[in-house]
Structure formats: structure tokens, C-alpha cells
Design a protein around this motif. Structure first.
Motif, PDB file in Angstrom:
ATOM      1  N   CYS A 115       0.637  -1.173  -0.029  1.00  0.00           N
ATOM      2  CA  CYS A 115      -0.042   0.072   0.050  1.00  0.00           C
ATOM      3  C   CYS A 115       0.973   1.347  -0.057  1.00  0.00           C
ATOM      4  N   GLN A 116       0.271   2.281  -0.730  1.00  0.00           N
ATOM      5  CA  GLN A 116       0.739   3.638  -0.500  1.00  0.00           C
ATOM      6  C   GLN A 116      -0.401   4.618  -0.354  1.00  0.00           C
ATOM      7  N   GLY A 117      -0.020   5.508   0.546  1.00  0.00           N
ATOM      8  CA  GLY A 117      -1.017   6.502   0.830  1.00  0.00           C
ATOM      9  C   GLY A 117      -1.617   6.509   2.012  1.00  0.00           C
ATOM     10  N   GLN A 118      -2.980   6.560   2.107  1.00  0.00           N
ATOM     11  CA  GLN A 118      -3.869   6.835   3.563  1.00  0.00           C
ATOM     12  C   GLN A 118      -4.416   5.569   3.952  1.00  0.00           C
ATOM     13  N   LEU A 119      -3.581   4.819   4.835  1.00  0.00           N
ATOM     14  CA  LEU A 119      -4.149   3.704   5.405  1.00  0.00           C
ATOM     15  C   LEU A 119      -5.317   3.811   6.061  1.00  0.00           C
ATOM     16  N   SER A 120      -5.791   4.696   6.454  1.00  0.00           N
ATOM     17  CA  SER A 120      -6.987   4.940   7.433  1.00  0.00           C
ATOM     18  C   SER A 120      -8.304   4.716   6.348  1.00  0.00           C
ATOM     19  N   LEU A 121      -8.136   4.847   5.151  1.00  0.00           N
ATOM     20  CA  LEU A 121      -9.176   4.469   4.213  1.00  0.00           C
ATOM     21  C   LEU A 121      -9.400   3.097   4.095  1.00  0.00           C
ATOM     22  N   PHE A 122      -8.557   2.305   4.472  1.00  0.00           N
ATOM     23  CA  PHE A 122      -9.114   0.759   4.721  1.00  0.00           C
ATOM     24  C   PHE A 122     -10.323   0.596   5.206  1.00  0.00           C
ATOM     25  N   ASN A 123     -10.600   1.340   6.292  1.00  0.00           N
ATOM     26  CA  ASN A 123     -11.919   0.975   7.026  1.00  0.00           C
ATOM     27  C   ASN A 123     -13.060   2.224   6.980  1.00  0.00           C
ATOM     28  N   ALA A 124     -12.693   2.912   5.913  1.00  0.00           N
ATOM     29  CA  ALA A 124     -13.713   4.057   5.696  1.00  0.00           C
ATOM     30  C   ALA A 124     -14.966   3.390   4.972  1.00  0.00           C
ATOM     31  N   GLU A 125     -16.092   4.189   5.174  1.00  0.00           N
ATOM     32  CA  GLU A 125     -17.267   3.772   4.518  1.00  0.00           C
ATOM     33  C   GLU A 125     -17.094   3.812   2.915  1.00  0.00           C
ATOM     34  N   SER A 126     -17.082   2.721   2.077  1.00  0.00           N
ATOM     35  CA  SER A 126     -16.416   2.634   0.809  1.00  0.00           C
ATOM     36  C   SER A 126     -17.615   2.213  -0.229  1.00  0.00           C
ATOM     37  N   ILE A 127     -17.723   2.791  -1.437  1.00  0.00           N
ATOM     38  CA  ILE A 127     -18.535   2.119  -2.449  1.00  0.00           C
ATOM     39  C   ILE A 127     -17.664   2.039  -3.760  1.00  0.00           C
ATOM     40  N   ALA A 128     -17.623   0.946  -4.261  1.00  0.00           N
ATOM     41  CA  ALA A 128     -17.015   0.609  -5.662  1.00  0.00           C
ATOM     42  C   ALA A 128     -17.765   1.324  -6.851  1.00  0.00           C
ATOM     43  N   ILE A 129     -17.250   1.785  -7.504  1.00  0.00           N
ATOM     44  CA  ILE A 129     -17.849   2.369  -8.935  1.00  0.00           C
ATOM     45  C   ILE A 129     -16.784   1.595  -9.819  1.00  0.00           C
ATOM     46  N   VAL A 130     -17.656   0.722 -10.790  1.00  0.00           N
ATOM     47  CA  VAL A 130     -16.886   0.034 -11.975  1.00  0.00           C
ATOM     48  C   VAL A 130     -17.456   0.058 -13.207  1.00  0.00           C
ATOM     49  N   GLY A 131     -16.669  -0.298 -14.301  1.00  0.00           N
ATOM     50  CA  GLY A 131     -16.967  -0.146 -15.442  1.00  0.00           C
ATOM     51  C   GLY A 131     -16.109  -0.548 -16.628  1.00  0.00           C
ATOM     52  N   ALA A 132     -16.607  -0.404 -17.709  1.00  0.00           N
ATOM     53  CA  ALA A 132     -15.849  -0.665 -19.074  1.00  0.00           C
ATOM     54  C   ALA A 132     -14.850   0.274 -19.346  1.00  0.00           C
ATOM     55  N   ARG A 133     -13.644  -0.206 -19.926  1.00  0.00           N
ATOM     56  CA  ARG A 133     -12.744   0.686 -20.377  1.00  0.00           C
ATOM     57  C   ARG A 133     -13.463   1.388 -21.726  1.00  0.00           C
ATOM     58  N   LYS A 134     -13.772   0.380 -22.617  1.00  0.00           N
ATOM     59  CA  LYS A 134     -14.358   1.299 -23.691  1.00  0.00           C
ATOM     60  C   LYS A 134     -15.892   1.474 -23.399  1.00  0.00           C
ATOM     61  N   CYS A 135     -16.112   2.793 -22.966  1.00  0.00           N
ATOM     62  CA  CYS A 135     -17.410   3.370 -22.669  1.00  0.00           C
ATOM     63  C   CYS A 135     -17.672   4.621 -23.310  1.00  0.00           C
ATOM     64  N   SER A 136     -19.031   5.120 -23.121  1.00  0.00           N
ATOM     65  CA  SER A 136     -19.642   6.264 -23.542  1.00  0.00           C
ATOM     66  C   SER A 136     -19.129   7.327 -23.035  1.00  0.00           C
ATOM     67  N   THR A 137     -19.313   8.738 -23.472  1.00  0.00           N
ATOM     68  CA  THR A 137     -19.128   9.759 -22.663  1.00  0.00           C
ATOM     69  C   THR A 137     -20.398  10.032 -21.665  1.00  0.00           C
ATOM     70  N   VAL A 138     -21.409   9.549 -21.962  1.00  0.00           N
ATOM     71  CA  VAL A 138     -22.447   9.644 -20.909  1.00  0.00           C
ATOM     72  C   VAL A 138     -22.080   8.775 -19.653  1.00  0.00           C
ATOM     73  N   GLY A 139     -21.266   7.520 -19.924  1.00  0.00           N
ATOM     74  CA  GLY A 139     -20.955   6.650 -18.837  1.00  0.00           C
ATOM     75  C   GLY A 139     -19.948   7.259 -18.053  1.00  0.00           C
ATOM     76  N   LYS A 140     -18.824   7.970 -18.618  1.00  0.00           N
ATOM     77  CA  LYS A 140     -17.846   8.811 -17.927  1.00  0.00           C
ATOM     78  C   LYS A 140     -18.482   9.767 -17.052  1.00  0.00           C
ATOM     79  N   ASN A 141     -19.263  10.578 -17.911  1.00  0.00           N
ATOM     80  CA  ASN A 141     -19.856  11.669 -16.896  1.00  0.00           C
ATOM     81  C   ASN A 141     -20.508  11.040 -15.732  1.00  0.00           C
ATOM     82  N   LEU A 142     -21.405  10.092 -16.166  1.00  0.00           N
ATOM     83  CA  LEU A 142     -22.172   9.449 -15.233  1.00  0.00           C
ATOM     84  C   LEU A 142     -21.560   8.839 -13.738  1.00  0.00           C
ATOM     85  N   ALA A 143     -20.273   8.208 -14.006  1.00  0.00           N
ATOM     86  CA  ALA A 143     -19.301   7.675 -13.084  1.00  0.00           C
ATOM     87  C   ALA A 143     -18.864   8.985 -12.405  1.00  0.00           C
ATOM     88  N   LYS A 144     -18.436  10.010 -13.119  1.00  0.00           N
ATOM     89  CA  LYS A 144     -17.815  11.145 -12.321  1.00  0.00           C
ATOM     90  C   LYS A 144     -18.804  11.870 -11.363  1.00  0.00           C
TER      91      LYS A 144
END
Length: 278
Positions: A115-144
Motif C-alpha cells: 500500500c501507498q497513501g492513506q491507510l485510514s481509508l481501509f476502514n472508511a465507508e466505501s462504495i465501488a464504482i466500476v465499468g468498461a474501459r471502452k465506454c460512452s461519454t455519458v457513462g464517464k460523466n455518470l461515473a464522475k
């Protein structure tokens, strides 16, 4: 603490010792109230008595001799180099090891995380956002935009640092002053910050994690393992865009695989409705 961390790294590097065999060692040590130092002080007979599963059958290569055949100088130099690059070795017996990953039912946790960075984030309330590499502009905007909203609500955003949806999610969290966890499909020494370096405070708000040898290159198999860890670190998984499970060329979708892993692990899964996308 330094010696304990070093010995876990040494065990991780021993020939024949993979995730399952090291987890057997961890569970047996816990049962016998042992520590990692005692493992390396054992003789062959003691090793066989405490770890009867190892040294035979499918764990034949994970034997007593293997942990004593390492080139001590090489291992020590590698370990010192990691520390010099501010890379932490978080082993499964460490107080920093993420509780969710260790306690998740029917999941074999990686015994060592780099690991590098903030180890405190290990136990933070976390939500994963995942999706395709080849995606639409709409998808990128929605993810952001989704990442920004989660960050404003105090949630840490987890993703896999691939181009497309993943990077958009990381950037969305950072752009609003939130935090993000990057889960790598390669060794941590292969990480390059250029994708997020435009964010001034990214180092303060980011945790980078790899379960692989620090210099291991990216591979499809590693990415599949990365996807499972991404789920395990998260309280919920949001899928923005995904290809078919298997396309016409026979290639499997990593995003589809991540979604299936979330369901198997009992982690809430949400899939974007593009009819309502901004």
C-alpha cells in the motif's frame, strides 16, 4: 514491528507459498497463539506438527525448506527498497488490515497487501464504482457525477484504475475533495500517478493497494483477482457500463465478472439506468 513486517514479506516471497497456504499458516498460528517470529524459529518436525496440510498434496511446494531457501540479502534489499518508496506492507495479522476483507464470508483474503497513501481509508465507508474501459461519454460523466455525490456524502470511492469508467470515478471523488482507493491489477511498483496527478491533493486523499508482488506486471488473471478485492473492500458496488459476460470473440467482461463477484459475496449491487442519466 519492522521485523514482523519483514518476516511476512519473506513468507510472501517463499517459493510455493500462495494465498491459500499462507492463510492456512495464519489460521494455525492464531489457533496456537503463535506469532510470525515463532514460525521462522521452528525446526522441520515442529513445522509438520503445527501445519500438517503443508508439504504434501496440493500444498507440496509450501514446505519447511522453502521458507529457509530464500536469499536473505535479496529479500532484505527488496524490503528496504519498498520502505524507501513509502510502500507499506499490511499483512493479515496487522491492525491496519481491512476488517471487511478479513471477515467477509466465503472469501479468501490476500494475506499481504502492498500500500501507498492513506491507510485510514481501509476502514472508511466505501462504495465501488466500476465499468468498461471502452465506454460512452455519458457513462464517464455518470461515473464522475456519482463519485462526486458519494464523496460529498463522506463515502470513499473504490475502483480499479483502468481507463474509462474507473478513472472517471477516481477523478470525480478527488475533484470534489473526497477520497478514493485504487486497487491495482499489477504490482505497486508498476503504479504511475499520471492519470490522477492533475488533482493537487491526490496524495492526501488516496490509498493505493496491490495484492501482487511489487514488480509484477498487469495481466488478465491479476485483473480478475483485483476485481474480487475491489468488491471485498466495499459496502456496495455500482456498475456504470459493462459489456456482455462473454462477447463474440470469446473475451470475458471484467465488469460483468465484478458484478457477479459482488452478488456471490452478498454485497449490494446497483446498475446504472441510462434512461435517467444526466
Amino acid at each position: 514491528m519492522d521485523n514482523e513486517q519483514y518476516l511476512w514479506y519473506k513468507l510472501f516471497c517463499a517459493d510455493g507459498f500462495g494465498k491459500k497456504s499462507i492463510n492456512i499458516i495464519y489460521e494455525s498460528m492464531k489457533k496456537n497463539n503463535m506469532n510470525i517470529e515463532e514460525l521462522f524459529d521452528m525446526n522441520s518436525a515442529e513445522f509438520k506438527k503445527v501445519f500438517p496440510e503443508l508439504g504434501s498434496g496440493r500444498f507440496n511446494r509450501a514446505n519447511f525448506q522453502a521458507i529457509h531457501n530464500l536469499d536473505e540479502s535479496t529479500i532484505r534489499n527488496e524490503y528496504d527498497e519498498l520502505l524507501q518508496n513509502n510502500i507499506s506492507i499490511v499483512h493479515i495479522d496487522s491492525k491496519f488490515y481491512p476488517r471487511r476483507v478479513k471477515e467477509l464470508p466465503d472469501f479468501s483474503p490476500p494475506p499481504v497487501l502492498f500500500c501507498q497513501g492513506q491507510l485510514s481509508l481501509f476502514n472508511a465507508e466505501s462504495i465501488a464504482i466500476v465499468g468498461a474501459r471502452k465506454c460512452s461519454t455519458v457513462g464517464k460523466n455518470l461515473a464522475k457525477q456519482t463519485a462526486k455525490k458519494l464523496a460529498i456524502e463522506g463515502k470513499n470511492v473504490v475502483s480499479g484504475y483502468a481507463r474509462g469508467i474507473d478513472i472517471s470515478a477516481h477523478l470525480g471523488a478527488l475533484e470534489t475533495g473526497g477520497t478514493t482507493t485504487i486497487v491495482l491489477g499489477s504490482g505497486i511498483c508498476e503504479f504511475s500517478s499520471w492519470k490522477i496527478s492533475s488533482q493537487q491533493n491526490w496524495k492526501m486523499n488516496t490509498l493505493i493497494i496491490s495484492q501482487f508482488h511489487p514488480k509484477m506486471k498487469w495481466s488478465g488473471q491479476n485483473a480478475t483477482m483485483r476485481n474480487k478485492l475491489t468488491c471485498a473492500l466495499s459496502e456496495a458496488v455500482v456498475v456504470i457500463e459493462s459489456g456482455e459476460e462473454i462477447n463474440d470473440s470469446g473475451k470475458r467482461s471484467g465488469t460483468f465478472n465484478t458484478a457477479k463477484n459482488a452478488l456471490k459475496m452478498g454485497i449490494p449491487l446497483f446498475v446504472a439506468n441510462f434512461d435517467q442519466a444526466p
